[in-house]
Enzyme design. Structure first.
Site, short mmCIF file in Angstrom:
data_model
loop_
_atom_site.label_atom_id
_atom_site.label_comp_id
_atom_site.label_asym_id
_atom_site.label_seq_id
_atom_site.Cartn_x
_atom_site.Cartn_y
_atom_site.Cartn_z
N ASP A 17 1.41 -22.71 -15.23
CA ASP A 17 1.03 -24.11 -15.31
C ASP A 17 1.74 -24.78 -16.47
O ASP A 17 2.24 -25.90 -16.36
CB ASP A 17 -0.49 -24.25 -15.53
N HIS A 36 -10.59 -21.32 -13.61
CA HIS A 36 -9.24 -21.84 -13.75
C HIS A 36 -8.88 -22.74 -12.56
O HIS A 36 -8.49 -23.90 -12.73
CB HIS A 36 -8.25 -20.67 -13.84
N GLU A 37 -9.06 -22.21 -11.36
CA GLU A 37 -8.70 -22.98 -10.17
C GLU A 37 -9.62 -24.19 -10.00
O GLU A 37 -9.16 -25.28 -9.64
CB GLU A 37 -8.75 -22.10 -8.92
N GLY A 67 1.60 -8.56 7.17
CA GLY A 67 1.80 -8.76 8.60
C GLY A 67 3.05 -9.55 8.95
O GLY A 67 3.11 -10.13 10.03
N GLY A 98 5.79 -13.01 1.59
CA GLY A 98 4.42 -12.57 1.38
C GLY A 98 4.39 -11.14 0.91
O GLY A 98 5.37 -10.41 1.06
N THR A 101 6.14 -8.38 9.58
CA THR A 101 6.79 -7.72 10.70
C THR A 101 5.97 -7.93 11.98
O THR A 101 6.50 -8.25 13.03
CB THR A 101 6.90 -6.21 10.42
P1 ADP Z 1 4.73 -6.50 6.29
O1 ADP Z 1 5.86 -6.59 7.26
O2 ADP Z 1 4.27 -7.85 5.81
O3 ADP Z 1 4.92 -5.57 5.16
P2 ADP Z 1 3.40 -5.29 8.52
O4 ADP Z 1 3.56 -6.32 9.56
O5 ADP Z 1 4.34 -4.16 8.55
O6 ADP Z 1 3.46 -5.95 7.09
O7 ADP Z 1 1.91 -4.77 8.52
C1 ADP Z 1 1.58 -3.42 8.67
C2 ADP Z 1 0.41 -3.25 9.62
O8 ADP Z 1 -0.77 -3.81 9.05
C3 ADP Z 1 0.61 -3.99 10.91
O9 ADP Z 1 1.25 -3.22 11.84
C4 ADP Z 1 -0.81 -4.29 11.33
O10 ADP Z 1 -1.38 -3.22 12.03
C5 ADP Z 1 -1.55 -4.45 10.03
N1 ADP Z 1 -1.65 -5.86 9.69
C6 ADP Z 1 -1.04 -6.49 8.66
N2 ADP Z 1 -1.36 -7.79 8.64
C7 ADP Z 1 -2.16 -8.03 9.69
C8 ADP Z 1 -2.83 -9.20 10.19
N3 ADP Z 1 -2.69 -10.39 9.61
N4 ADP Z 1 -3.59 -9.07 11.30
C9 ADP Z 1 -3.72 -7.87 11.89
N5 ADP Z 1 -3.12 -6.73 11.47
C10 ADP Z 1 -2.37 -6.78 10.37
ZN ZN Z 2 -3.18 -22.55 -12.80
#
Ligand code: ADP
Ligand code: ZN
Length: 611
Positions: free
Chosen positions: A498, A422-423, A205, A200, A207
């Site tokens: 596509d 498109h979608e 999120g 992603g 991590t």
């Molecule tokens: P990635 O690892 O995908 O780059 P992180 O997990 O490091 O992203 O996200 C950074 C911060 O953004 C997290 O510590 C959190 O505070 C916030 N965050 C990201 N995604 C979410 C989510 N889905 N829900 C709540 N907070 C989020």
């Molecule tokens: Zn398409």
């Protein structure tokens, strides 16, 4: 490099240079600023001419003579011809004797050992740098993993802290259950994937979610970034990987999280011959470790990347990172939930409607939204506000939008409308055709490199498809482009994927699956793909130029046929197309069932089609 290290090296260099200059040749000059060096015979001639009025011998070979006008001359007395001293005696010139100046002990150490010390110093600094700052263990911990460990007691993150990724959470619940009690799972004979790949965009999120799994299961969480493995010296990364897994084994059940796995797990052999040994060794070690434990030990390895497409296929084989969880950018609803989570930490005015902010932030990741709340709080504090109102959040949104790189991902109104058509085109064509997978969701939230997505829910995991299904798939693929063409009379680059997909399907139908009417059941090109270092470089071609041309023609005709068919379907149902777009523009994501409801009984009217 740290500043003090630079300073140490610089000062050592300066000192060495200075000393070398000063003690040039190992002898000291005697101080007269105007001493000129002469060759021995000239010096002797000078003495012989009687001009020298005063002389001194330094050590056992240097001699200096001074003339009336204060000028100094010097030379070295050869052992085999000390006659110059006889001349001086002859002229009764006073001779002073000074012993060679000996150096203070520390200076002589520096002179003798300086170069060595310098090299040692540089080496120390490099080592220090490599293992990331001093600490006990010093030089010897270079190959130790630098995984950050978090104990369950420090892990305050739970699934409640992550919003907008419900599907991923559902996927991970099983993992949590397993980690809580691996023994129970073992008894029941459940198989748990030991490696999980989360893909992603940055800030979605990944991590956080991995931490939440550890937090929910109350197990230790080891995290390390792929780029930490790759160092200057061959073998360091591999040994760090080994060490990290060793630590994991000792603390199982636990989670090992590898961020940016593409830094080590990028496809091998892309630079033929010029590969990166260190990275390959590290990757190989990772593969060895992944194969070396069975999931039942209670170690779950979660890797994250925003480039799943560049990963070495070996990493994704069964028994390694064979479970794939994709973390999309949040849609409106997800964004609202994420905003709520982070807004809890700030003082908000009564009745602020976060859905308004959520609607105005398409393309924002979780991290962006968190940042938005932060900015709002900072802005509020600057203006001495006691609580934040809607306007504060809107101001912050603008700031974040204009201040982050994701700005390019935030779609303009026109882009949004384009994407919506498109979608909607894909979805509507699919809905109108028989024998297609049900539509799961249609969204115009940008994901990765695509601006929107129409997702299907295959009824079963069948891997053999019939001609009708495949033909429909081509028509659906053409549907997106067809809709853009009908409405705007132009197509965007969004359709290139596509076309690629459609072309691949058609080529396989003709060349591999023997589904072409004119060619019949025959396979063109051997199935043994040619692999170079794990990457396919294409199929061997075992047919004539003429056949190739015929295949091309048939492919072109087939594409055209499906394009026309998609356009006709859309034109016949243009009112529904507009309606879908209207809702998409407002909601960004709609359920497949909604489209089916819109169509009502129309669905079954289309007659099945062949080739
Ligand atoms: P990635 O690892 O995908 O780059 P992180 O997990 O490091 O992203 O996200 C950074 C911060 O953004 C997290 O510590 C959190 O505070 C916030 N965050 C990201 N995604 C979410 C989510 N889905 N829900 C709540 N907070 C989020
Ligand atoms: Zn398409």
């Amino acid at each position: 490099m740290k500043r003090e290290n630079v300073l140490i090296i610089l000062s050592m260099l300066v000192l060495a240079f200075f000393l070398a200059k000063m003690f040039d040749g190992g002898n000291l000059s005697t101080g007269s600023q105007r001493t000129q060096e002469l060759i021995y015979s000239d010096f002797k001639a000078l003495v012989a001419s009687g001009d020298v009025v005063n002389a001194q011998i330094v050590g056992d070979s240097l001699i200096e003579g001074f003339t009336q006008d204060g000028m100094g001359y010097r030379t070295y007395i050869p052992a085999e011809d000390p006659s110059v001293i006889d001349y001086l005696r002859l002229y009764q010139i006073p001779i002073n004797y000074v012993p060679e100046k000996s150096l203070p002990w520390y200076l002589s150490i520096l002179i003798n050992w300086g170069p060595f010390l310098l090299i040692f110093g540089i080496w120390m600094v490099l080592m220090r740098r490599m293992q990331g700052g001093g600490g006990a263990g010093g030089l010897f911990s270079i190959g130790r993993s630098r995984a950050k460990k978090m104990e369950p007691s420090e892990m305050k993150v739970t699934f409640d802290d992550v919003a907008g990724v419900e599907e991923a959470k559902d996927d991970l619940k099983e993992t949590v259950d397993f980690l809580k009690d691996p023994a129970k799972f073992r008894k029941l004979g459940g198989r748990i994937p030991k490696g999980m790949l989360m893909s992603g965009s940055p800030g979605t999120g990944k991590t956080l979610l991995a931490k939440a799994v550890a937090g929910e299961a109350e197990v230790p969480f080891y995290s390390m970034s792929g780029s930490d493995f790759v160092e200057m010296f061959v073998g360091v990364g591999a040994s760090r990987v080994r060490d990290m897994f060793e630590q994991g084994r000792q603390n199982a059940p636990c989670i090992i999280f590898i961020d940016e796995i593409d830094a080590v797990g990028g496809s091998r052999g892309t630079g033929m011959g010029g590969g990166n040994d260190e990275r390959e060794q590290t990757l190989n070690q990772l593969l060895v470790e992944m194969d070396g434990f069975d999931g039942m030990e209670g170690i779950i390895v979660i890797a994250a990347t925003n480039r799943p497409d560049v990963l070495d296929p070996a990493l994704l084989r069964p028994g390694r990172f064979d479970r794939h969880v994709s973390i999309p950018l949040p849609d409106v609803k997800g964004r609202e939930e994420i905003l709520h989570i982070h807004a809890k930490k700030v003082q908000m005015a009564e009745g602020v409607d976060m859905s308004i902010i959520a609607r105005g932030t398409p393309g924002f990741s979780g991290a962006d939204l968190k940042n938005l709340i932060n900015e709002a709080a900072l802005g509020g504090a600057r203006n001495n506000k006691t609580e934040l109102k809607l306007a504060d959040f809107e101001w912050a949104r603008d700031k974040v939008m204009m201040g982050t790189e994701r700005r390019s991902m935030v779609m303009s109104e026109k882009e949004k409308r384009n994407t919506a058509y498109h979608e909607a085109g894909h979805a509507l064509v699919s809905a109108l055709l028989p024998k297609t997978d049900p539509i799961h969701k249609v969204t115009i939230v940008p994901r990765g490199r695509s601006l929107g997505l129409t997702a299907f829910l295959p009824k079963n995991d069948s891997h053999s498809y019939d001609i009708d299904f495949l033909s429909n798939r081509i028509t659906i693929a053409m549907g997106g482009r067809a809709a853009e063409k009908i409405i705007f009379d132009e197509v965007t680059t969004g359709a290139s994927n596509d076309i690629q997909q459609a072309t691949d399907t058609i080529r396989n139908m003709i060349c591999t699956w023997g589904m072409s009417k004119s060619f019949g059941p025959i396979v063109f090109g051997s199935d043994n793909q040619h692999y170079v270092l794990g990457r396919s470089i294409g199929k061997g071609r075992e047919f004539s130029e003429k056949t190739a041309t015929e295949i091309d023609e048939e492919m072109r005709a087939t594409i055209k046929f499906h394009d026309e068919k998609a356009k006709k379907l859309l034109r016949d149902n243009i009112d529904v197309l507009h309606k879908i777009v209207e809702v998409l523009m407002k909601e960004e994501t709609i359920e497949g069932s909604y489209i089916m409801d819109l169509l009502g009984p129309k669905k079954s009217k289309v007659e099945p089609v062949g080739g």
